[in-house]
Design a protein around this motif. Sequence first.
Motif, PDB file in Angstrom:
ATOM      1  N   LEU A  52       0.794  -1.296  -0.069  1.00  0.00           N
ATOM      2  CA  LEU A  52       0.035  -0.033  -0.046  1.00  0.00           C
ATOM      3  C   LEU A  52       0.669   1.168   0.223  1.00  0.00           C
ATOM      4  N   ALA A  53       1.998   0.994   0.749  1.00  0.00           N
ATOM      5  CA  ALA A  53       2.808   2.309   0.757  1.00  0.00           C
ATOM      6  C   ALA A  53       3.478   2.963  -0.523  1.00  0.00           C
ATOM      7  N   HIS A  54       3.330   1.657  -1.293  1.00  0.00           N
ATOM      8  CA  HIS A  54       3.904   2.012  -2.924  1.00  0.00           C
ATOM      9  C   HIS A  54       2.915   1.913  -4.076  1.00  0.00           C
ATOM     10  N   ALA A  55       1.412   2.075  -3.625  1.00  0.00           N
ATOM     11  CA  ALA A  55       0.515   1.813  -4.525  1.00  0.00           C
ATOM     12  C   ALA A  55      -0.380   2.991  -4.623  1.00  0.00           C
ATOM     13  N   PRO A  56      -0.082   4.215  -5.298  1.00  0.00           N
ATOM     14  CA  PRO A  56      -0.901   5.259  -5.047  1.00  0.00           C
ATOM     15  C   PRO A  56      -2.495   5.165  -5.670  1.00  0.00           C
ATOM     16  N   ARG A  57      -2.588   4.478  -6.758  1.00  0.00           N
ATOM     17  CA  ARG A  57      -3.834   4.279  -7.001  1.00  0.00           C
ATOM     18  C   ARG A  57      -4.315   2.715  -6.984  1.00  0.00           C
ATOM     19  N   ARG A  58      -5.551   2.517  -6.107  1.00  0.00           N
ATOM     20  CA  ARG A  58      -6.017   1.385  -5.438  1.00  0.00           C
ATOM     21  C   ARG A  58      -7.261   1.056  -5.962  1.00  0.00           C
ATOM     22  N   LEU A  59      -7.590  -0.116  -6.236  1.00  0.00           N
ATOM     23  CA  LEU A  59      -8.849  -0.519  -6.785  1.00  0.00           C
ATOM     24  C   LEU A  59      -9.391  -1.640  -5.966  1.00  0.00           C
ATOM     25  N   PHE A  60     -10.899  -1.576  -5.428  1.00  0.00           N
ATOM     26  CA  PHE A  60     -11.417  -2.643  -4.748  1.00  0.00           C
ATOM     27  C   PHE A  60     -12.718  -2.953  -5.595  1.00  0.00           C
ATOM     28  N   LYS A  61     -12.715  -4.213  -6.077  1.00  0.00           N
ATOM     29  CA  LYS A  61     -13.685  -4.575  -7.057  1.00  0.00           C
ATOM     30  C   LYS A  61     -14.196  -5.830  -6.208  1.00  0.00           C
ATOM     31  N   SER A  62     -15.909  -5.759  -6.390  1.00  0.00           N
ATOM     32  CA  SER A  62     -16.521  -6.680  -5.771  1.00  0.00           C
ATOM     33  C   SER A  62     -17.673  -7.107  -6.478  1.00  0.00           C
ATOM     34  N   VAL A  63     -17.841  -8.690  -6.169  1.00  0.00           N
ATOM     35  CA  VAL A  63     -18.942  -9.268  -6.823  1.00  0.00           C
ATOM     36  C   VAL A  63     -19.906  -9.610  -5.637  1.00  0.00           C
ATOM     37  N   GLY A  64     -19.567  -9.524  -4.348  1.00  0.00           N
ATOM     38  CA  GLY A  64     -20.507 -10.174  -3.309  1.00  0.00           C
ATOM     39  C   GLY A  64     -20.208 -11.496  -3.181  1.00  0.00           C
ATOM     40  N   GLY A  65     -20.672 -12.162  -1.995  1.00  0.00           N
ATOM     41  CA  GLY A  65     -20.506 -13.305  -1.443  1.00  0.00           C
ATOM     42  C   GLY A  65     -21.359 -13.679  -0.288  1.00  0.00           C
ATOM     43  N   GLY A  66     -21.731 -15.038  -0.244  1.00  0.00           N
ATOM     44  CA  GLY A  66     -22.421 -15.441   0.949  1.00  0.00           C
ATOM     45  C   GLY A  66     -22.003 -14.967   2.230  1.00  0.00           C
ATOM     46  N   LEU A  67     -20.636 -15.130   2.279  1.00  0.00           N
ATOM     47  CA  LEU A  67     -19.952 -14.872   3.654  1.00  0.00           C
ATOM     48  C   LEU A  67     -20.248 -13.171   4.080  1.00  0.00           C
ATOM     49  N   GLN A  68     -20.592 -12.338   3.455  1.00  0.00           N
ATOM     50  CA  GLN A  68     -21.118 -11.003   3.688  1.00  0.00           C
ATOM     51  C   GLN A  68     -22.683 -11.043   3.845  1.00  0.00           C
ATOM     52  N   ASP A  69     -23.449 -11.949   3.368  1.00  0.00           N
ATOM     53  CA  ASP A  69     -24.864 -12.037   3.645  1.00  0.00           C
ATOM     54  C   ASP A  69     -24.942 -12.523   5.104  1.00  0.00           C
ATOM     55  N   VAL A  70     -24.343 -13.887   5.333  1.00  0.00           N
ATOM     56  CA  VAL A  70     -24.560 -14.425   6.496  1.00  0.00           C
ATOM     57  C   VAL A  70     -23.887 -13.555   7.620  1.00  0.00           C
ATOM     58  N   VAL A  71     -22.865 -12.879   7.259  1.00  0.00           N
ATOM     59  CA  VAL A  71     -22.301 -11.915   8.722  1.00  0.00           C
ATOM     60  C   VAL A  71     -23.111 -10.932   8.919  1.00  0.00           C
TER      61      VAL A  71
END
Length: 331
Positions: free
Chosen positions: A286-305
Motif C-alpha cells: 500500500l505504501a507504494h501503490a498510489p492508485r488502488r482499486l477494490f472490485k466486488s462481486v459479493g458473496g455468501g460470507l457477507q450476507d450471513v455475517v
Amino acid sequence: MSDAPFFVSSQAATQVFAWPEAIAALAQAYAAPPNPAATPPRTVAHDDGAWLRTLPALPSGGRYFGAKLMAMAPASAQPGVEYVIVLWDRETSRIAAFVDGHEVTALRTAATSAAALDRLAPPGPIRLGVLGSGLEATMHVRAFSAVRPIERLVVSSPTPARREAFAETAARDLGCAAEAVADGAAAVRGASVVLAAARSRGEQPILHGDWLAPEVAVVSIGSTIPAQREIGASVVAASDLIVCDTVEEVVEQTGDMLEAARAGIDFAGRTFSLHDLLAGALDERLAHAPRRLFKSVGGGLQDVVVAEVIVRRALEAGLTTPLPIGFDTKE
C-alpha cells in the motif's frame, strides 16, 4: 414451539442496522484465515429463462451459518427478484431464521466496500466522486461516511432529477458539500475516492483511467457477471493495487476484468484478496501503490455475517416475527 424459526423483514433489518457494527464484523470475518470449504463459490441453476442463485457460507466463530437464495421466472405474471437469507443455528443445528435479503444485499455490499476503503484510503477527510444515484450508491456513501469524513461529494448519473436529489440528501444527512453534475469525468476529477455503482446503458464503461487523480482509491461494484461492464480496461491498467472480495470470481466472471484481459493487460501480479488486505499482508504494498482499486462481486460470507448482526439486534429490539411452523428433523 421455542425452537420455531422467525422472520426478519427488510423494514426491521434497516431499523436495527448500524454501519460501524456491520463493517467491524465483516472486517473481522475477512481477516480470519480463509477456509475455501466454508465459503464455496456461488451457484446458478437456470432453465428456460428462469434462474436460481445460491450463496452459501459458514463464517468462522459465528453463531449462524446459511445461504442467500434469489430467483426469478421471467415468464411469471409479475417478474422480479426476491431474496431470502436462511440461517441455521450452530447451537441447535436447526433452521433459526429467514431474513428478507433485498435491503441486506445493499447493506452488506456497502459495508464490505467500507471495510476495504478503511485500509485503502489514507486517514482523514475524503473528496468523493460518485457514479450512480441508486440504492447501492446511496448505501455506499453512508457506509463510507462511517469510516471517513466526507469533505465534498460530486455525483453524476443519467437522470438529472435523481442525481440532484441524491446530492441534496447527502448534503442534508451527512453534512458535506455536495454537487450533482451531468458529466462523469467532472464528478471524478480531483476525487481522492471514486465510487462506481452503476452499470451503463448498453454495458459501456462509465469510468476511465485518464479521469483518475494520481492518488486515488476506486470502489467498483456494478459488474458481477461476464455480460456486465462498469469500469474501463484503462482503470485496471492504471491501478497499482487491485483488491477483490473473491479473486477468482472477479477475475474470471466480471465483464470488466475479462475485457482487461482481452486488451492484454497483465494484472495478476497486482491482484489480491480482501483477506490479504484486512489481515495486513498488503501494508507494505500500500505504501507504494498510489492508485488502488477494490472490485466486488459479493458473496455468501457477507450476507450471513451481516444477517447475524441484524438478527441479534432484531431479537433484542423485539422486531422479529415468530413463524407458526416447525420442521421435521432427520436423526
